[in-house]
Each structure stands twice: as C-alpha cells, then as structure tokens.
Design a protein around this motif. Sequence first.
Motif, PDB file in Angstrom:
ATOM      1  N   LEU A  64      15.261  16.206 -23.221  1.00  0.00           N
ATOM      2  CA  LEU A  64      13.867  16.613 -23.408  1.00  0.00           C
ATOM      3  C   LEU A  64      13.418  17.567 -22.297  1.00  0.00           C
ATOM      4  N   LEU A  65      13.745  17.229 -21.063  1.00  0.00           N
ATOM      5  CA  LEU A  65      13.317  18.058 -19.943  1.00  0.00           C
ATOM      6  C   LEU A  65      14.029  19.409 -19.922  1.00  0.00           C
ATOM      7  N   ASP A  66      15.215  19.475 -20.520  1.00  0.00           N
ATOM      8  CA  ASP A  66      15.978  20.728 -20.538  1.00  0.00           C
ATOM      9  C   ASP A  66      15.711  21.565 -21.778  1.00  0.00           C
ATOM     10  N   THR A  67      14.913  21.068 -22.706  1.00  0.00           N
ATOM     11  CA  THR A  67      14.691  21.798 -23.961  1.00  0.00           C
ATOM     12  C   THR A  67      13.943  23.099 -23.733  1.00  0.00           C
ATOM     13  N   GLU A  68      12.884  23.046 -22.958  1.00  0.00           N
ATOM     14  CA  GLU A  68      12.086  24.249 -22.751  1.00  0.00           C
ATOM     15  C   GLU A  68      12.777  25.191 -21.769  1.00  0.00           C
ATOM     16  N   PRO A  69      12.648  26.501 -21.968  1.00  0.00           N
ATOM     17  CA  PRO A  69      13.227  27.476 -21.039  1.00  0.00           C
ATOM     18  C   PRO A  69      12.603  27.351 -19.644  1.00  0.00           C
ATOM     19  N   ASP A  70      13.336  27.805 -18.629  1.00  0.00           N
ATOM     20  CA  ASP A  70      12.823  27.746 -17.262  1.00  0.00           C
ATOM     21  C   ASP A  70      11.526  28.535 -17.112  1.00  0.00           C
ATOM     22  N   GLU A  71      11.443  29.661 -17.800  1.00  0.00           N
ATOM     23  CA  GLU A  71      10.240  30.485 -17.695  1.00  0.00           C
ATOM     24  C   GLU A  71       9.015  29.753 -18.231  1.00  0.00           C
ATOM     25  N   GLN A  72       9.211  29.004 -19.329  1.00  0.00           N
ATOM     26  CA  GLN A  72       8.089  28.252 -19.906  1.00  0.00           C
ATOM     27  C   GLN A  72       7.660  27.130 -18.976  1.00  0.00           C
ATOM     28  N   ARG A  73       8.629  26.499 -18.325  1.00  0.00           N
ATOM     29  CA  ARG A  73       8.298  25.448 -17.366  1.00  0.00           C
ATOM     30  C   ARG A  73       7.499  26.026 -16.198  1.00  0.00           C
ATOM     31  N   MET A  74       7.850  27.230 -15.763  1.00  0.00           N
ATOM     32  CA  MET A  74       7.110  27.877 -14.681  1.00  0.00           C
ATOM     33  C   MET A  74       5.660  28.154 -15.095  1.00  0.00           C
ATOM     34  N   ILE A  75       5.489  28.580 -16.355  1.00  0.00           N
ATOM     35  CA  ILE A  75       4.132  28.834 -16.846  1.00  0.00           C
ATOM     36  C   ILE A  75       3.329  27.528 -16.855  1.00  0.00           C
ATOM     37  N   ALA A  76       3.958  26.446 -17.322  1.00  0.00           N
ATOM     38  CA  ALA A  76       3.272  25.148 -17.360  1.00  0.00           C
ATOM     39  C   ALA A  76       2.909  24.685 -15.961  1.00  0.00           C
ATOM     40  N   LEU A  77       3.828  24.895 -15.013  1.00  0.00           N
ATOM     41  CA  LEU A  77       3.562  24.497 -13.630  1.00  0.00           C
ATOM     42  C   LEU A  77       2.394  25.283 -13.053  1.00  0.00           C
ATOM     43  N   THR A  78       2.334  26.561 -13.389  1.00  0.00           N
ATOM     44  CA  THR A  78       1.228  27.393 -12.919  1.00  0.00           C
ATOM     45  C   THR A  78      -0.095  26.957 -13.549  1.00  0.00           C
ATOM     46  N   ALA A  79      -0.049  26.553 -14.821  1.00  0.00           N
ATOM     47  CA  ALA A  79      -1.267  26.215 -15.552  1.00  0.00           C
ATOM     48  C   ALA A  79      -1.850  24.870 -15.145  1.00  0.00           C
ATOM     49  N   VAL A  80      -1.004  23.849 -14.981  1.00  0.00           N
ATOM     50  CA  VAL A  80      -1.516  22.490 -14.747  1.00  0.00           C
ATOM     51  C   VAL A  80      -1.096  21.914 -13.405  1.00  0.00           C
ATOM     52  N   GLY A  81      -0.336  22.656 -12.618  1.00  0.00           N
ATOM     53  CA  GLY A  81       0.054  22.174 -11.303  1.00  0.00           C
ATOM     54  C   GLY A  81       1.026  21.013 -11.367  1.00  0.00           C
ATOM     55  N   ARG A  82       0.834  20.047 -10.467  1.00  0.00           N
ATOM     56  CA  ARG A  82       1.779  18.925 -10.376  1.00  0.00           C
ATOM     57  C   ARG A  82       1.722  18.011 -11.593  1.00  0.00           C
ATOM     58  N   ALA A  83       0.695  18.113 -12.400  1.00  0.00           N
ATOM     59  CA  ALA A  83       0.631  17.328 -13.632  1.00  0.00           C
ATOM     60  C   ALA A  83       1.760  17.714 -14.583  1.00  0.00           C
ATOM     61  N   GLU A  84       2.358  18.897 -14.370  1.00  0.00           N
ATOM     62  CA  GLU A  84       3.493  19.319 -15.196  1.00  0.00           C
ATOM     63  C   GLU A  84       4.657  18.354 -15.045  1.00  0.00           C
ATOM     64  N   VAL A  85       4.873  17.863 -13.839  1.00  0.00           N
ATOM     65  CA  VAL A  85       5.959  16.908 -13.596  1.00  0.00           C
ATOM     66  C   VAL A  85       5.688  15.602 -14.346  1.00  0.00           C
ATOM     67  N   ALA A  86       4.463  15.108 -14.235  1.00  0.00           N
ATOM     68  CA  ALA A  86       4.099  13.860 -14.906  1.00  0.00           C
ATOM     69  C   ALA A  86       4.191  13.993 -16.417  1.00  0.00           C
ATOM     70  N   SER A  87       3.810  15.145 -16.963  1.00  0.00           N
ATOM     71  CA  SER A  87       3.842  15.314 -18.418  1.00  0.00           C
ATOM     72  C   SER A  87       5.271  15.236 -18.943  1.00  0.00           C
ATOM     73  N   GLY A  88       6.230  15.787 -18.197  1.00  0.00           N
ATOM     74  CA  GLY A  88       7.620  15.702 -18.627  1.00  0.00           C
ATOM     75  C   GLY A  88       8.128  14.274 -18.625  1.00  0.00           C
ATOM     76  N   LEU A  89       7.775  13.533 -17.590  1.00  0.00           N
ATOM     77  CA  LEU A  89       8.196  12.136 -17.518  1.00  0.00           C
ATOM     78  C   LEU A  89       7.544  11.305 -18.625  1.00  0.00           C
ATOM     79  N   LEU A  90       6.271  11.541 -18.896  1.00  0.00           N
ATOM     80  CA  LEU A  90       5.585  10.816 -19.968  1.00  0.00           C
ATOM     81  C   LEU A  90       6.207  11.115 -21.330  1.00  0.00           C
ATOM     82  N   ALA A  91       6.550  12.375 -21.558  1.00  0.00           N
ATOM     83  CA  ALA A  91       7.185  12.747 -22.821  1.00  0.00           C
ATOM     84  C   ALA A  91       8.537  12.065 -22.964  1.00  0.00           C
ATOM     85  N   ALA A  92       9.297  12.019 -21.879  1.00  0.00           N
ATOM     86  CA  ALA A  92      10.605  11.358 -21.915  1.00  0.00           C
ATOM     87  C   ALA A  92      10.456   9.858 -22.154  1.00  0.00           C
TER      88      ALA A  92
END
Length: 220
Positions: A64-92
Amino acid sequence: MIALTRFRIAGYARSHRAFQPLLLLLVVISLLYATGVPVGNELSSYADSAAILIPSFAWAARGLLDTEPDEQRMIALTAVGRAEVASGLLAALACNTILALIALVWPLAGGFAAIPPVGTLVTGIGLHALAILAGTVIGALTSRAILPSPAISIVALIGGYFAILMAGSSSVWATFPAMSWMHAANHGDLTARLPAIVVSAGVWIGLGLLGYAGLRRTRP
C-alpha cells in the motif's frame, strides 16, 4: 488526513498489489484449517494464525505504501505535512484489518468443529490485532520511502520476521512476542502470560513506529 487515507486505500484496492497478500493469506489459512480443529484447540489455532500471518500483513502494508509514486508522496507531504505519515499507516491498518477479519471468520465457517467460547474469540481477535500492528510496522519500515531497493526491502521484510521468531523463542521481552504467544497458547498458559505479552508487544510496536517516523523525517 482522512481524505488522503481514503485516497490511498482506493488506489491500493485498484492495483494488483492488493491481491498478493490476500492470496498468501488464503493459502496459509487454507492449509492451517485443512484438517479441521477439534474442540478445545481453537485458541491455539487462532494464536498460530495470528503469528503466521504477520508477513501477509507486512506485505500488504508495504504494498500500500509503495503504490503511489514518489512524486505523489512528496505532493501529499507538502500539502498535509506530517499527517501524511499517519495517513499511510492508517490506510495500511484498515486494509490489514480486512485481511484479519477473513482469517478470523474463515475457521468459524468451517475450520472449527464447534463455535468457540466468547473468551476465546476475544483473545483471538486481540492476538490478530497485535499481529496487524506488527505487520504494519514491519511493512512500513521496509517500504520504498525507507528502503528504495525492492530486493533489499523484501529480504528485510522476510528476514525481520524470522528474526522475530528466533529471538522471541528465548524471552517474551527479547522481541515482538509472536513466538511467545504461540508457545503459551499451545501449552495452555496464554491467559496467565497474556498481560506480559501485550505489554511487550506494545513496547516493540511503539519503538517500530518511532523508528519509522524518525526515518521518514530524513527520507521524504
């Protein structure tokens, strides 16, 4: 964060990655309950199932964490900050919960000779919950954001699981106590040892989450 969590789950569900851990889980539980479980052995079967399925949960979390491209993960990190890490764990965790439900319901539909007592069901659910958390942490620590090489990642995932089993055979505190709860359940003293197992599991899961969060700070 919730919207990003749903987005990741949807993307994972549409990819072929979602079928790989599901297939592994179905194979494992089919073999585990192939001959049927006699009355009185339900708890040991649930304990074995929870421990054996940790790699499936780890594989699902990693996928699940590897599905999205690295560039998309960077955009998510920029948009929501550290909540991006939590969202990946919650999805998993959400996806692994579905896998665990299959593992819990399967024996009730035909693997057990009789429906086990409520206490056995609750304990079985609890052990699978610990397995979900452990698998999610292992999968996160071996995801592409931490280990860019797929070969090294899968070796670390499998090697980490077997290291847990080998180290855990000596002490409940040596590592994540999957081996300890299997041994206790098969020898009839899981109830007495359960508090120590839960505390030990919580400590190791917490350390794993801290390690993942720390590594993600250095690897966007």
